[in-house]
Design an enzyme around this catalytic site. Structure first.
Site, mmCIF file in Angstrom:
data_model
loop_
_atom_site.group_PDB
_atom_site.id
_atom_site.type_symbol
_atom_site.label_atom_id
_atom_site.label_comp_id
_atom_site.label_asym_id
_atom_site.label_seq_id
_atom_site.Cartn_x
_atom_site.Cartn_y
_atom_site.Cartn_z
ATOM 1 N N CYS C 149 0.818 -1.278 -0.012
ATOM 2 C CA CYS C 149 0.007 0.026 0.216
ATOM 3 C C CYS C 149 0.884 1.407 -0.059
ATOM 4 O O CYS C 149 0.527 2.186 -0.787
ATOM 5 C CB CYS C 149 -1.146 0.015 1.086
ATOM 6 S SG CYS C 149 -0.299 -0.188 2.760
ATOM 7 N N HIS C 242 -2.177 7.036 3.557
ATOM 8 C CA HIS C 242 -0.619 7.095 3.826
ATOM 9 C C HIS C 242 -0.138 8.334 3.454
ATOM 10 O O HIS C 242 -0.172 8.671 2.384
ATOM 11 C CB HIS C 242 -0.075 5.825 3.334
ATOM 12 C CG HIS C 242 -0.474 4.504 3.902
ATOM 13 N ND1 HIS C 242 -1.048 4.454 5.043
ATOM 14 C CD2 HIS C 242 -0.004 3.455 3.629
ATOM 15 C CE1 HIS C 242 -1.309 3.442 5.309
ATOM 16 N NE2 HIS C 242 -0.682 2.352 4.496
#
Lengths: 353, 353, 353, 353
Positions: C149, C242
């Site tokens: 990710c 993120h």
């Protein structure tokens, strides 16, 4: 079906104003055509004037609007008010006097006897108060008030129970999101990993507004519902969503099963249920032991439904339950837009004297 | 004055066990000399066996202790139990049978009629139950129970009010820290920016334990106090500290001023007030509108004092107020240590048959 | 235009599996028709088997699917894998051998030379690796891998810069959301008000996967791009998103203006740009000093766009910048669905031998 | 040993001022005898004037002090400045001119060549700059500056490495607590569940202050250390504690083992190590894979020690590591008090001309 209706927002550059912009983007009936703000912002484009702070993008067409001073000339017939309570009073009155329907999110006029304090599914019949208001005040427009955010979610959930069983006593303890305090609002040093057991004047608002909303029309405005309310209000480190624990006693005894049935069957009047912003159903009952939760259940009915969970007996009164509502949608801009939709559906637009 | 008394901890490697280690570090009377845990840990040093997760450093002398199996041979006369409720029952009984005073933080024995459920400032007189317990069970030791964490803070705050005015009805809605659920406990996806309106069996614990603690000694154990409790329990994103909103009604009417006076004057018995872990005063009343708050008020009395704020009238019962207590100190390890201190001060050690 | 194509999800009941369910709801091309999970779940309906934990509602049609064991018989031609890495290998291979295109979110096969590791906008040309894979392994299906990710967001943002200026050195420090660790994942005691400066194997994944994704097709798989990566990975108390700070040096000198122009102009190939899940543009450049932020910028391009901000000179290398990507959409289920769309657009379906 | 020395705090009512009050409570050498603040506060008691917002209680003796205007008459010989940078300059100068040693936490004078920017363990030798300062400016007192909070922790950790290996290149990405922004500081809507990748002027402060602190005394002030710094600064939802990821390259090659040995052996000069506020050791090295963490490691050395973890090779430079420091203690009030202790230990008090 409907023609597009131009609407405006007073106090458009603040947080609640921005939420109105989002609620009105892609609205099937309304077009945001006018934004008013303080003299400091007037003359700038909205994109320049508003410190946009929402995850949803600012619609380009709104960004290009030139911010107007908060005076009624040139404003549309429907105006939403997101003004600070400190200055809202005279300005909202000036707009109503000049013919606008002012749907206000501000507390200023909420408790005046000829101002309807509306949750459309709960008390659309209070709308007629604006006829008295216009007559009494000699206004061609009117002021309609949206309740306090924690009151809105709570009272929508209680409305069918009050109708069915008649509330007598109500304890409520809230856990309210920081977005309810606006921006900059609650300092992060106070919010992170903490709970603040106090929100200024919030307990009093819940106690008096819930009784007005669930009251009956009388000869001089609304006769408040005859129940006692004991409220505790708390700020918790949640972005959006007010969660409220409720213990409630009724005149007619109600079991959890009775209450769940009443909550599930509840719909606003057909007129209200058909409004674009009305969720269907307005109240969702969740049977899971640990629900509702702000993070998982907030967006039901696009933020306009309230979720009720943990309906269970109370060792002292009849029932305990938990209520969740979206404080900036059901508790503010979303419901104010729904109130304006009700005005339109009720055939009241285009009647300026 | 006192000789140093060796003590042990059952279930020493878990979160509550670690909190006992911290509470016992530098204790003026007690020396942690024995740690017991599951067979998986037995034989390792404590430093190896315990995944130390507290900000306070692990004392080197404890880190060197060899973890023992949870059997009474070789254990000290005072043993604190931080075991999982699923396995605690028979083990705690075995220790008591073998002559140990087991001060347990586990729920297992709390409601048994001959087991005192203690908050030293509130009901030190219940300590005599262990005489009946030892006689009835033929034990040379005894089991003493520490209440559930949210109950401990609440009931300490209510104790002087019950004594003065006699509680009849009590509504409480809690906002509890995640440390109350142990480790790994609450997943962060459930805790961050969220509230979970349910903690398994917690409402029942509050309802029954508060009445036992405030009850009177009777012929067969404690006669529970005769009041009704309606509890809502919620988990909020706070590390330590349970905050509780309370509405309470009394047999004898009490104004906020009456209550504040009673709360401020409250002290445990001289014997209790003199214990090393007893805060002075045990209840702090804070007059500021937005207090107590976990972040600012949690460590009062080194985590052993509860703070009461917002004492004000209730529209339905007599009073509303807010109570804050440290859930892992007053609500767990700290108060368990205080209970053991009470045993010593009461002259009960060294009496093994 | 396209016929509806049935797809399946392996490991459907876990968090990533649930995210696939959400990404596939209302998909214009795909219909989730098959869900596989462990033997413990097989035979139950999906609604019974999956502890649904997402804010989006579980589609009723998916809730009624009967969970199948993780064996290829009866599964559709496209299968998404959300399995645990510990068990994924042999099962994914069995499905590929049996003719399925397995688009996997699991790390197991990512670094195998004949498995394409895909970010469609960046390296759709790597798709041809599956021809070699099928030939070499004698499979009628194939395995296609979705990157880690934090790597996905970073590498998408870097792809046009590498193409234009050739990366030589890359420093990245990540601040990653807890949803990346699944459920129950990070305990709240570790996450609340804290940062954990370690995510197991994440730095190595970034270092090796970014170089494979940006590498060139060679005679034996992908020749990794020839740059050095120094990564720091941290877990922060954020639910989704993120954020990564980047310092980067190129073979050909690049000013911030150069880089911004290249980032803004970047589009995937026309084939990729036309996929239903492809955002337009894939990279948004935000000029505001304090952006991107997870809370405000995460949902751009419905979670499939990455946002780059603070592009500025670096005192050591060429540029500093900040990258934000949605870890469960661009970094997991969303991009995996986009990869499957690429397979379809590339005309590869219906070719089982 | 030492007589008690009266000290004062300029800007005493703000957040940093309050932290000075806490740091000076129970100090073995200093007694807080004088508090200065804006004219708005002057004349009130400190308890009335300061909106006390720290968990530590306000010492009663400080609460009774009458707040003075910020003018030197009557102030003690040592004055700590917690003033806003916007007004600090002329006031701090006036105090120094009048004979006070002003230890300032404000950025205003930090980069002036004759003002020492001090981390006692790292560059106590820079203290002699005040002799030049007094001579050049004709002052009987002097200004001594405490570095920026994220710089202080970072530079203390780097000091022994620079001494041993000579830093050439330094990348740092910070994750900084909200307390660094004061009160009200960061709005909770920006902080909760979010990261803000920007802190105004912070990157520049790190880049220039670290080089001054680690620089050498030259003929005209400090010759900055000759290394390049690339900094990224981020605000994370943590109350206290700045965590920083570091990649660093040296003139002389250093392995992780070399660096760990140097960090562990590091002590300030004997004079510095003996100061009451000096932690021993000043740098703690933690070998655990997921440490340091703000929640668990912040209070080491009573907030004055920095913790270094994850010392490992860097694929580009020599080393990667993680540094944690307490931003309001080592990064502000705590270290400022330590600087004043150094003044005393150096025998400089009582020398007013």
């Amino acid at each position: 079906m409907h023609r597009t209706i131009d609407v405006g927002v007073l106090g458009a550059t603040g947080m609640v104003g921005q939420q109105f912009v989002v609620q009105l983007a892609r609205h099937p009936w309304f077009r945001l055509a006018w934004v008013g703000a303080s003299d400091r912002s007037a003359g700038k484009t909205y994109a320049e004037a508003a410190p946009w702070r929402l995850p949803e993008p600012l619609p380009a067409s709104v960004g290009r609007l030139v911010v107007q001073p908060c005076a009624p000339g040139g404003a549309p017939e429907i105006v939403f008010s997101a003004m600070d309570a400190g200055v809202a009073g005279p300005i909202e009155q000036a707009f109503a006097r000049a013919g606008a329907y002012v749907v206000t999110n501000t507390r200023t006029h909420r408790m005046e006897p000829d101002v309807p304090l509306l949750i459309p599914e709960a008390n659309a019949d209070h709308l007629v108060l604006i006829d008295r208001q216009r007559e009494a005040r000699g206004w061609s427009g009117a002021i309609l008030a949206n309740p306090n955010c924690s009151t809105a979610a709570l009272t929508l959930a209680l409305a069918p129970l009050h109708r069915a069983f008649t509330i007598e006593r109500l304890f409520v303890s809230t856990m309210q999101a920081v977005s309810g305090a606006g921006y900059p609002g609650v300092p992060s040093l106070d919010a992170l990993g903490n709970v603040i057991p106090h929100i200024g004047d919030e307990e009093e608002k819940i106690e008096r507004e819930s009784r007005k909303i669930l009251g009956a029309l009388g000869p001089v405005g609304v006769e408040p519902a005859d129940f006692a309310v004991s409220a505790h209000t708390n700020r918790v480190p949640v972005i959006d969503g007010h969660l409220e624990t409720v213990s409630v006693g009724f005149r007619r005894r109600a079991t959890p099963e009775d209450a769940i049935a009443v909550l599930k069957e509840f719909r606003g009047s057909p007129c209200v249920a058909g409004l674009p912003s009305s969720p269907n159903p307005p109240i969702e009952v969740d049977a899971r032991a640990d629900r509702p939760q702000p993070r998982l259940d907030l967006d039901r009915g696009r933020g306009m439904a309230v979720t009720v969970g943990r309906v269970r007996p109370c060792p002292i009164l009849d029932l305990r339950m938990v209520v969740l509502g979206h404080n900036t949608i059901r508790g503010a801009a979303g419901q104010a837009v729904q109130i304006a939709e009700l005005l339109v559906a009720d055939g009241r637009l285009g009647q300026r004297t």
